[in-house]
Design a protein around this motif. Structure first.
Motif: not given
Length: 576
Positions: A533, A565, A570
């Motif tokens: 992230d 994720q 992401v």
């Protein structure tokens, strides 16, 4: 060593001499002439009275001309005027004889004056109270060695105690002046107030009342009377003079200078008043006006090539308005060379230090610090910021700059001045570089506490958190790195908004630093999802960020982050 204020407070105040306006003069022209004399316009007053005597010659016109010369301390001219007036009087008039008695009094011929006045008093009786008034007036306008306020009171009280005599403002003015000379301020105020009941526009009475209250330290009442006088006559310089004194006593130099300037601008050229104003403009740091008026008198024999003039010009020349540093250096070196050390002002070294700080040359910066440091003995001005600026910008001694900036904060706190966010930023930044560049390991705590204070007083400046994160990365204790993480996170949360990034384009670079550090720390702690992230946020601001790209690729290649994720959208290194 002396401070500038202590010297000028002794020399700066001037006391107004007691002058007396006429009672109800034969015409407004004569009264205005007497006001001009009080208001330091003697040439104008003389011209007015001379014209009156020439155009309408009379015993009265020559008496007032002679009275002017007495007040101007010109007894010979006064005698000529009184003799001319006496030659026009009949045998029952003694007005100009009184004037001649005043001349004798001024010359120290008190016996002759007494004989004249005794004869006039004997003949005055009730029909001629003005003769008694004029004699009383002569006793109060005489110089201090020949003045006789007791006799003035005796004469004027004969007039005032007579119920059948019509009272005039001038009678009470004389009484007030006599009481002042006897140091009876309360009685003087009562007399002047009686004059005002008969003539509410009497600016002299108002000013004298204000003067008495000023001397009694009742400054609000004093100011009100001075301002009332000026509302009646905006050119009446004695009221401006007294207001200037009043503000000077309160160390309100700007207001004092304003009023002293009014004295100069509304009076005829006068060295003492002009010099007084330049000194006050100097204290108020109004250097443009100071120089404009100092230029008028600098060649006066009392000032030419003098240290006060050197000092005033030099202090102005080291400011941003002039930047005449070489001239300032020369002036101050001449002053210091010709003045014993105990007669020098500590702020002289500040002017010399500021001059050296702005002149190129080997060793000048060090000399500037020596002189500025010596000047810090005068606590009326914060010189530590000047010293810090030289250490920081010129000598690159950030550690010394940090300590000097901190002394500047301490000076402000000791002098009831509130430090601002820039002060804490200066200390923190200097301490940070003092540690990272000058390798002064004692400064990390000062840097951290300064940035903490910076954010406390100015939370809108979110970089206070960024700087705390930076310095905590270098702190020696075990939890320092975790504190750095927390401060970077707080900075990112407070700063990563569309509005802030739009307003400040440089913010993206700092956010890149924050997210990059947070990503790397998460990677080190094997919190790979967090690392992904943070690294993706890093790449939003710097797509070519080498560390973020490499570690994202490593995490992706080794399947260290969860597939959840990727499913959530992401991006990993491979999906970019």
């Amino acid at each position: 060593m002396r401070t500038l204020f202590n010297t000028l407070i002794v020399a700066g105040l001037t006391c107004l001499s007691l002058t007396t306006v006429s009672a109800q003069t034969p015409n407004q022209t004569t009264r205005q002439a007497m006001t001009d004399l009080e208001a330091k316009r003697p040439k104008q007053a003389e011209q007015t009275l001379q014209q009156a005597a020439q155009q309408q010659p009379s015993p009265e016109s020559y008496f007032f001309l002679g009275q002017y010369y007495l007040k101007a301390n010109q007894p010979d001219k006064a005698q000529a005027a009184f003799e001319k007036g006496a030659s026009m009087e009949d045998k029952k008039s003694y007005l100009n004889q009184i004037g001649l008695g005043g001349v004798a009094l001024m010359r120290g011929e008190t016996g002759k004056a007494g004989d004249i006045f005794a004869e006039v008093e004997k003949r005055a009786k009730r029909k001629n109270p003005d003769w008694l008034y004029r004699m009383a007036q002569m006793y109060v306008i005489a110089d201090s060695s020949h003045r006789n306020p007791q006799e003035a009171l005796r004469l004027i009280n004969k007039v005032l105690d007579d119920s059948k005599v019509e009272k005039k403002p001038g009678y009470y003015i004389v009484k007030g002046d006599a009481m002042q000379h006897l140091n009876k301020g309360g009685d003087a105020v009562s007399a002047y107030e009686s004059a005002l009941q008969l003539d509410a526009q009497n600016v002299y009475a108002l000013t004298q009342i204000g003067r008495i209250f000023k001397n009694g330290k009742n400054y609000p009442v004093a100011r009100d009377n001075f301002l009332k006088a000026l509302s009646i006559d905006s050119t009446y310089t004695p009221a401006y003079d007294q207001l200037g004194d009043l503000y000077f006593l309160g160390r309100n130099y700007r207001s004092a200078a304003y009023n002293y300037k009014k004295v100069v601008d509304n009076s005829e050229e006068n060295f003492d008043d002009t010099f007084q104003y330049t000194k006050m403009a100097f204290l108020a740091k109004d250097y443009p006006n100071m120089i404009a008026y100092l230029d008028r008198i600098k060649d006066n024999p009392q000032l030419k090539d003098s240290n006060p003039v050197r000092r005033m010009y030099a202090y102005a020349y080291v400011t941003d308005d002039y930047k005449k540093y070489d001239e300032a250096k020369q002036l101050m070196e001449e002053l210091i060379k010709t003045t014993p050390e105990d007669e020098q002002f500590t702020m002289d070294y500040a002017a010399l230090g500021r001059a050296y700080a702005n002149i190129d040359g080997e060793g000048n910066d060090s000399l500037a610090i020596v002189y500025l440091t010596k000047a810090t003995a005068d606590t009326t001005e914060n010189l530590y910021d000047d010293i810090a600026g030289i250490y920081y910008s010129k000598l690159k001694q950030y550690n010394n700059a940090a300590r000097a900036y901190q002394q500047g904060i301490e000076w402000k706190e000791a002098n009831n001045k509130k430090p601002v966010s820039q002060d804490y930023y200066n200390v923190g930044r200097s301490a940070y570089f003092g540690f990272t560049i000058n390798k002064d390991s004692t400064l990390t705590g000062l840097a951290d506490s300064s940035f903490a204070k910076l954010y406390e007083v100015n939370p809108a400046y979110t970089r206070g958190l960024l700087w705390r994160a930076r310095i905590n990365r270098y702190m020696p204790d075990d939890s320092a790195n975790q504190r750095a993480v927390e401060f970077y996170q707080a900075f990112a949360e407070a700063s990563d908004t569309d509005s802030l990034r739009t307003a400040d384009k440089t913010l993206e670079k700092d956010l890149t630093e924050a997210y990059g550090f947070l990503g790397y720390q998460a990677y080190q702690d094997k919190e790979y999802n967090k690392a992904v992230d943070y690294f993706n946020k890093t790449l939003e601001f710097d797509p070519e960020h080498k560390t973020a790209k490499q570690l994202l690729e490593f995490i992706d290649k080794n399947k260290l982050a969860t597939t959840g994720q990727n499913a959530a959208g992401v991006k990993t290194a491979s999906s970019r």
